[in-house]
Design a protein around this motif. Structure first.
Motif, PDB file in Angstrom:
ATOM      1  N   THR A   4     -40.389 -14.789  19.343  1.00 15.22           N
ATOM      2  CA  THR A   4     -41.428 -13.767  19.303  1.00 15.22           C
ATOM      3  C   THR A   4     -42.571 -14.187  18.398  1.00 15.22           C
ATOM      4  N   SER A   5     -42.228 -14.773  17.228  1.00 15.50           N
ATOM      5  CA  SER A   5     -43.259 -15.163  16.272  1.00 15.50           C
ATOM      6  C   SER A   5     -44.085 -16.334  16.779  1.00 15.50           C
ATOM      7  N   ARG A   6     -43.568 -17.100  17.773  1.00 15.20           N
ATOM      8  CA  ARG A   6     -44.325 -18.225  18.329  1.00 15.20           C
ATOM      9  C   ARG A   6     -45.263 -17.802  19.453  1.00 15.20           C
ATOM     10  N   LEU A   7     -45.161 -16.544  19.901  1.00 10.43           N
ATOM     11  CA  LEU A   7     -45.998 -16.078  20.986  1.00 10.43           C
ATOM     12  C   LEU A   7     -47.457 -15.990  20.556  1.00 10.43           C
ATOM     13  N   ASP A   8     -48.322 -16.203  21.519  1.00  9.83           N
ATOM     14  CA  ASP A   8     -49.753 -16.011  21.288  1.00  9.83           C
ATOM     15  C   ASP A   8     -49.982 -14.583  20.790  1.00  9.83           C
ATOM     16  N   PRO A   9     -50.806 -14.395  19.766  1.00 10.66           N
ATOM     17  CA  PRO A   9     -51.057 -13.050  19.239  1.00 10.66           C
ATOM     18  C   PRO A   9     -51.520 -12.063  20.305  1.00 10.66           C
ATOM     19  N   ARG A  10     -52.268 -12.538  21.302  1.00 13.64           N
ATOM     20  CA  ARG A  10     -52.727 -11.643  22.365  1.00 13.64           C
ATOM     21  C   ARG A  10     -51.550 -11.143  23.195  1.00 13.64           C
ATOM     22  N   ILE A  11     -50.581 -12.027  23.424  1.00 16.00           N
ATOM     23  CA  ILE A  11     -49.391 -11.622  24.176  1.00 16.00           C
ATOM     24  C   ILE A  11     -48.591 -10.610  23.369  1.00 16.00           C
ATOM     25  N   GLN A  12     -48.450 -10.859  22.070  1.00 16.50           N
ATOM     26  CA  GLN A  12     -47.731  -9.917  21.219  1.00 16.50           C
ATOM     27  C   GLN A  12     -48.408  -8.549  21.230  1.00 16.50           C
ATOM     28  N   ILE A  39     -47.225   3.695  32.971  1.00 19.79           N
ATOM     29  CA  ILE A  39     -47.070   2.886  31.759  1.00 19.79           C
ATOM     30  C   ILE A  39     -48.302   2.022  31.522  1.00 19.79           C
ATOM     31  N   ALA A  40     -48.788   1.407  32.585  1.00 19.79           N
ATOM     32  CA  ALA A  40     -49.955   0.526  32.465  1.00 19.79           C
ATOM     33  C   ALA A  40     -51.183   1.301  31.990  1.00 19.79           C
ATOM     34  N   GLU A  41     -51.403   2.457  32.577  1.00 22.92           N
ATOM     35  CA  GLU A  41     -52.560   3.254  32.173  1.00 22.92           C
ATOM     36  C   GLU A  41     -52.462   3.689  30.716  1.00 22.92           C
ATOM     37  N   ALA A  52     -46.320  -9.269  34.405  1.00 22.60           N
ATOM     38  CA  ALA A  52     -46.292 -10.586  33.777  1.00 22.60           C
ATOM     39  C   ALA A  52     -45.310 -10.621  32.612  1.00 22.60           C
ATOM     40  N   HIS A  53     -44.936  -9.453  32.114  1.00 24.12           N
ATOM     41  CA  HIS A  53     -44.051  -9.370  30.953  1.00 24.12           C
ATOM     42  C   HIS A  53     -42.670  -8.795  31.284  1.00 24.12           C
ATOM     43  N   ARG A  55     -39.917  -7.214  34.555  1.00 25.28           N
ATOM     44  CA  ARG A  55     -39.654  -7.119  35.996  1.00 25.28           C
ATOM     45  C   ARG A  55     -39.975  -5.717  36.516  1.00 25.28           C
ATOM     46  N   ASP A  56     -39.556  -4.711  35.760  1.00 23.45           N
ATOM     47  CA  ASP A  56     -39.774  -3.316  36.141  1.00 23.45           C
ATOM     48  C   ASP A  56     -39.494  -2.453  34.922  1.00 23.45           C
ATOM     49  N   LYS A  57     -39.523  -1.142  35.071  1.00 22.58           N
ATOM     50  CA  LYS A  57     -39.316  -0.257  33.927  1.00 22.58           C
ATOM     51  C   LYS A  57     -37.883  -0.338  33.400  1.00 22.58           C
ATOM     52  N   TYR A  58     -36.949  -0.689  34.275  1.00 25.78           N
ATOM     53  CA  TYR A  58     -35.557  -0.789  33.841  1.00 25.78           C
ATOM     54  C   TYR A  58     -35.340  -2.024  32.974  1.00 25.78           C
ATOM     55  N   ASP A  59     -36.037  -3.094  33.312  1.00 26.62           N
ATOM     56  CA  ASP A  59     -35.985  -4.297  32.485  1.00 26.62           C
ATOM     57  C   ASP A  59     -36.522  -3.994  31.091  1.00 26.62           C
ATOM     58  N   LEU A  60     -37.643  -3.293  31.029  1.00 28.91           N
ATOM     59  CA  LEU A  60     -38.237  -2.932  29.735  1.00 28.91           C
ATOM     60  C   LEU A  60     -37.304  -2.018  28.951  1.00 28.91           C
ATOM     61  N   PHE A  61     -36.778  -1.004  29.603  1.00 23.74           N
ATOM     62  CA  PHE A  61     -35.868  -0.073  28.924  1.00 23.74           C
ATOM     63  C   PHE A  61     -34.619  -0.802  28.429  1.00 23.74           C
ATOM     64  N   GLY A  62     -34.055  -1.665  29.261  1.00 23.09           N
ATOM     65  CA  GLY A  62     -32.863  -2.399  28.875  1.00 23.09           C
ATOM     66  C   GLY A  62     -33.104  -3.302  27.678  1.00 23.09           C
ATOM     67  N   GLN A  63     -34.255  -3.965  27.644  1.00 22.76           N
ATOM     68  CA  GLN A  63     -34.570  -4.832  26.508  1.00 22.76           C
ATOM     69  C   GLN A  63     -34.708  -4.032  25.210  1.00 22.76           C
ATOM     70  N   LEU A  64     -35.328  -2.861  25.306  1.00 23.29           N
ATOM     71  CA  LEU A  64     -35.485  -2.028  24.113  1.00 23.29           C
ATOM     72  C   LEU A  64     -34.134  -1.527  23.606  1.00 23.29           C
ATOM     73  N   ILE A  65     -33.292  -1.070  24.515  1.00 26.06           N
ATOM     74  CA  ILE A  65     -31.973  -0.575  24.120  1.00 26.06           C
ATOM     75  C   ILE A  65     -31.134  -1.709  23.542  1.00 26.06           C
ATOM     76  N   HIS A  66     -31.196  -2.874  24.173  1.00 28.16           N
ATOM     77  CA  HIS A  66     -30.434  -4.026  23.688  1.00 28.16           C
ATOM     78  C   HIS A  66     -30.845  -4.398  22.270  1.00 28.16           C
TER      79      HIS A  66
END
Length: 203
Positions: A4-12, A39-41, A52-53, A55-66
């Motif tokens: 995460t710390s190696r990501l481009d600041p714009r991506i972060q 979510i995008a709006e 680009a970041h 797959r879908d809202k479930y991927d995002l939710f799963g990553q946050l819960i994990h």
């Protein structure tokens, strides 16, 4: 240095905006009715940027819960887990704290949220419990029961108890609730025969 710390600041910044927007909408509406456009709006990005970041809202939710569960377990439970009464109690307490935080942060709950929360908890806690059981010997003369079965039953019991605590609007304090649940969880572990001293690898 983390990835995460190696990501481009714009991506972060973009990911942070998406996560913040998602958490705000999730708290207000729950998971089921949310669309990627919503979510995008809210995040001030377009759908292409979202995909680009994630797959879908479930991927995002799963990553946050994990990530949330991983941080809670790492902070409150020693690893490798000591699968005795103390270790089991610490694990259950951490899960109760996690579930309370999830329910507090998400004011609207729906079936889709429950399914994804349960899946993440089962996946992560199964790794902890299975790892702990691999360090234990089944006592002689015990009924034959596999480590996989013991893992499944313990993880299911832990999730059921923690989820029940997270939904409570009132009731006993956490220590008392955990003590009551431990009657069954510790009893089940003892009945499985996996109560011998840990088989710890040499330092």
């Amino acid at each position: 240095m983390s990835s995460t710390s190696r990501l481009d600041p714009r991506i972060q910044r973009t990911r942070a905006a998406i996560v913040t927007a998602f958490q705000e909408l999730l708290s207000e509406r729950g998971l089921r009715p949310l669309t990627i456009q919503d979510i995008a709006e809210q995040a001030g990005v377009n759908r292409v940027t979202f995909y680009a970041h994630y797959r879908d809202k479930y991927d995002l939710f799963g990553q946050l819960i994990h990530a949330h569960l991983d941080a809670t377990l790492t902070e409150q439970v020693r690893r490798p887990l000591h699968l005795d009464a103390t270790g089991l109690r610490d694990l259950l307490t951490a899960l109760c704290v996690f579930m309370t935080q999830v329910y507090d942060q998400c004011h609207v709950h729906d079936d889709e949220m429950e399914v994804h929360i349960e899946r993440q908890v089962h996946e992560q806690v199964t790794v902890w419990v299975h790892e702990a059981l691999s360090l234990r010997q089944q006592q002689p003369n015990s009924r034959v029961i596999s480590r996989d079965m013991v893992t499944t039953m313990i993880v299911s019991g832990l999730y059921t108890a923690a989820s029940g605590w997270g939904r409570r609007a009132s009731g006993p304090v956490l220590d008392r609730y955990v003590a009551e649940a431990m009657v069954f969880l510790a009893g089940g572990l003892a009945a499985s025969g996996f109560g011998a001293p840990d088989r710890r690898p040499p330092p």
